[in-house]
Design a protein around this motif. Structure first.
Motif, PDB file in Angstrom:
ATOM      1  N   THR A   1       0.650   9.493 -31.199  1.00  0.00           N
ATOM      2  CA  THR A   1       2.018   9.556 -30.678  1.00  0.00           C
ATOM      3  C   THR A   1       2.091   9.576 -29.159  1.00  0.00           C
ATOM      4  OG1 THR A   1       2.011  11.971 -30.873  1.00  0.00           O
ATOM      5  CG2 THR A   1       2.898  10.719 -32.741  1.00  0.00           C
TER       6      THR A   1
ATOM      7  N   CYS B   1       0.084   7.841 -27.110  1.00  0.00           N
ATOM      8  CA  CYS B   1      -0.688   6.748 -26.524  1.00  0.00           C
ATOM      9  C   CYS B   1       0.100   5.450 -26.444  1.00  0.00           C
ATOM     10  CB  CYS B   1      -1.961   6.541 -27.331  1.00  0.00           C
ATOM     11  SG  CYS B   1      -3.068   5.332 -26.589  1.00  0.00           S
ATOM     12  N   VAL B   2      -0.006   4.787 -25.296  1.00  0.00           N
ATOM     13  CA  VAL B   2       0.707   3.536 -25.056  1.00  0.00           C
ATOM     14  C   VAL B   2      -0.115   2.312 -25.442  1.00  0.00           C
ATOM     15  CG1 VAL B   2      -0.084   3.197 -22.673  1.00  0.00           C
ATOM     16  CG2 VAL B   2       2.211   2.432 -23.344  1.00  0.00           C
TER      17      VAL B   2
ATOM     18  N   ARG C   1       4.398   8.983 -21.629  1.00  0.00           N
ATOM     19  CA  ARG C   1       4.318   7.560 -21.381  1.00  0.00           C
ATOM     20  C   ARG C   1       5.510   6.896 -22.044  1.00  0.00           C
ATOM     21  NH1 ARG C   1       3.351   7.274 -17.748  1.00  0.00           N
ATOM     22  NH2 ARG C   1       2.436   5.213 -17.525  1.00  0.00           N
TER      23      ARG C   1
ATOM     24  N   THR D   1       6.317   5.520 -26.055  1.00  0.00           N
ATOM     25  CA  THR D   1       5.487   6.097 -27.110  1.00  0.00           C
ATOM     26  C   THR D   1       6.335   6.961 -28.042  1.00  0.00           C
ATOM     27  OG1 THR D   1       4.959   8.031 -25.759  1.00  0.00           O
ATOM     28  CG2 THR D   1       3.471   6.138 -25.611  1.00  0.00           C
TER      29      THR D   1
END
Length: 478
Positions: A184, A186-187, A376, A379
Motif C-alpha cells: 500500500t 509503494c509507487v 507517495r 498509492t
C-alpha cells in the motif's frame, strides 16, 4: 516491490564506454535510486549508442542530458528537481541541448513534468526506452516528446547493455521487470507496471558474455526476483561445455539460479531483491548446492508488527517471516541477511515499533536500509490512510532502529573475525590507497593491504583480524 536502494539517492557518472567512431553526439546520463535504475541506464546507453550517441562524463560537451529518476521517496524527487535547476545556465549557453527525464519519476508525473519543468524536453517511462530515437527526432524538430506507456511484455532481453562506469569486476543482469505485489505504501507498481520475466536463454547468454569479458561477479536483479517464472521452449541451447539447457517448459527462480551457476562456474552470483511471501526454500537449497552463489540475501520485512504488515498489504506475517529465516539458516548455516525497515507507517503504535525492534534482535541482520514513511501520491496508503504519526516520533523511532542495527552490524562483523574469507577485490579503499576493498560471500566489506601481483578481480584468501561496525580488517593469507 522491495528494491535494494543504493545508499541514499545517488548520482552515477556516465563513462565513455563502447564508443563508436562514427557517432557524432554526446550523451550525459545520470542515475538515481535503486540498482534497477542503474541497470536500466546501461540499456538506454546501448540503445542510444546504436543511434549516434557516445556517452560522456563531461556535462559541458553533452548534446543530450538524461536523468534516470527514482520516485520511491519524496527526497529522491527533490534531488532530481534540484539537479534540473542546475542546468539552467548551461541551457542558456547551449540552447541546442536536449534535457530528458527517464524512469519512475517520469512515469509518475507524465505530462505534468513538461508543464512544471521548463528545462525538460523529453519524458520517457521505464518501458519506452526503445522509442528514444523517435522521441529525439521530435525534440530535434523543436517539440516536447513523451512516452510513458507501460508494457506487459517488455524485458529488453535482446539488448546488450553498455556497462557504464563500474569497476569491470561486478555487473547487474536484470531478470524481471515490474511488480504485482501492491504494497500500500509503494509507487513502483504504478511506475514500472506489471511483473514479467525475461527469457532464461538471454539471461544466461548475457552472463556468459560478462564472464568472457573479464567480469567476476553478477547480481541478478528484479523488483521481486523470487517470483521469476518463465514458460517457453525452443531448441536445445549449448552455452558452454558444462551446461546445456534442454527443452524448457518452465523455469522458476531456483531453477534459474541453478542454470546460471552451472553456466558461469567461475563467477560469483548474487541476487536482489527478494520478497518473503514468494521466497521458496529451494532458493536456499541452491545457495547451499553451489559454491559460487553468495551466502547473502536481502530480505525486506518493513515492520515487525502483524497489524502494520496487514496495513501495508505485505502478504506475510511476522511469524512466517521468522520461520523462513529459521529454515534458511538450517539449510545455509553461515548465511547473512539484510533488511528494509520502515518506521512511522499509518497508525503505527509504540507497541508496533517495539515489535519491529524485537524482530531485528531475533534475526540479527548484517545491515539494513532504514527509512521513515513518507506519503507517495497515488498509492493506496495515500488514498485511504492517514499519515498520522508526527514527524518527531518518526525521527525518534528511526533513530532507535538505526542505533539497534548499528549494534547488530558490529556483532555480526565480530563474528567474522578470526577466520579466513575469500574476498573478491573490487576496488581501492577510499581511506587508504595502499589497501584493497572487496566483499566476502556474506556481502561484508573487507579492506586489506595490497601485495605485489594482486589486481582487480582477483579472489584472495584474507585472514580477518579486526572489524569496525561495517567493515572487516584483514591481511592476505600467503
Amino acid at each position: 516491490m522491495q528494491e535494494k536502494y543504493i545508499d541514499e539517492t545517488k548520482q552515477g557518472e556516465a563513462i565513455a564506454i563502447a564508443e563508436k567512431p562514427e557517432n557524432t553526439k554526446k550523451l550525459f546520463l545520470e542515475s538515481y535510486g535503486c540498482q534497477m535504475n542503474f541497470s536500466d541506464s546501461e540499456i538506454v546507453a546501448s540503445i542510444l549508442n546504436d543511434n549516434g550517441y557516445n556517452t560522456t562524463n563531461n556535462l559541458e560537451e553533452a548534446d543530450l542530458i538524461l536523468l534516470n529518476t527514482c520516485s520511491i521517496r519524496e527526497k529522491a524527487e527533490q534531488t532530481v528537481r534540484m539537479r534540473l535547476s542546475q542546468f539552467k545556465n548551461l541551457k542558456k549557453q547551449k540552447p541546442s541541448i536536449t534535457v530528458g527525464v527517464l524512469g519512475c519519476m517520469a512515469e509518475r508525473l507524465k505530462t505534468k513534468f513538461l508543464e512544471e519543468e521548463q528545462l525538460v524536453d523529453l519524458v520517457v517511462g521505464p518501458d519506452a526506452y526503445r522509442d528514444l530515437p523517435n522521441l529525439l527526432k521530435e525534440t530535434d524538430d523543436g517539440r516536447d516528446a513523451i512516452n510513458v506507456i507501460l508494457s506487459k511484455e517488455e524485458t529488453y532481453g535482446d539488448i546488450n547493455p553498455v556497462r557504464l562506469g563500474g569497476n569491470g569486476v561486478t555487473a547487474f543482469v536484470t531478470i524481471t521487470r515490474g511488480c504485482d505485489n501492491m504494497c500500500t505504501f509503494c509507487v513502483v507498481p504504478f511506475t514500472r507496471g506489471r511483473e514479467r520475466s525475461r527469457d532464461p536463454h538471454s539471461i544466461i547468454k548475457e552472463c556468459i558474455n560478462l564472464a568472457e569479458n573479464g567480469y567476476k561477479e553478477i547480481t541478478l536483479l528484479g523488483q521481486n526476483v523470487d517470483s521469476y517464472l518463465w514458460f517457453g521452449g525452443g531448441p536445445k541451447k549449448d552455452f558452454n561445455k558444462a551446461t546445456e539447457m534442454q527443452q524448457l517448459t518452465a523455469v522458476n527462480f531456483a531453477k534459474l539460479l541453478d542454470l546460471v551457476a552451472l553456466a558461469v562456474p567461475e563467477m560469483r552470483i548474487r541476487f536482489s531483491t527478494s520478497n518473503p511471501q514468494d521466497m521458496d526454500l529451494d532458493v536456499f537449497r541452491m545457495i547451499a548446492k553451489h559454491n559460487n552463489i553468495c551466502k547473502y540475501v536481502h530480505l525486506p520485512v518493513q515492520s515487525g508488527s502483524n497489524e502494520i504488515l496487514r496495513k501495508m498489504n505485505r502478504q506475510h506475517t511476522r511469524e512466517e517471516y521468522l520461520e523462513l529465516i529459521k529454515k534458511a539458516k538450517e539449510i545455509v548455516p553461515d548465511i547473512s541477511f539484510s533488511q528494509d525497515m520502515m518506521v512511522g507507517f499509518c497508525g503505527e503504535t509504540e507497541e508496533d515499533h517495539q515489535q519491529t525492534l524485537s524482530l531485528m534482535r531475533e534475526v540479527e541482520y548484517d545491515y539494513g536500509y532504514m527509512f521513515s514513511y513518507s506519503e507517495r501520491p497515488g498509492t493506496p496508503a495515500h488514498k485511504k490512510m492517514e499519515d498520522n504519526i508526527p514527524a518527531d516520533i518518526k525521527q525518534r523511532r528511526l533513530a532507535e532502529v538505526i542505533a539497534l542495527q548499528g549494534e547488530l552490524s558490529r556483532k555480526r562483523m565480530e563474528g567474522y573475525v578470526g577466520k579466513i574469507h575469500e574476498i573478491l577485490i573490487e576496488g581501492i579503499s577510499k581511506k587508504n590507497k595502499n589497501q584493497w576493498k572487496g566483499r566476502n560471500s556474506q556481502n561484508a566489506v573487507c579492506v586489506f593491504d595490497k601485495l605485489d601481483g594482486q589486481k582487480l578481480g582477483d579472489k584472495v584468501s584474507v585472514f580477518v583480524h579486526g572489524n569496525t561496525q561495517g567493515t572487516l580488517l584483514g591481511e592476505t593469507v600467503l
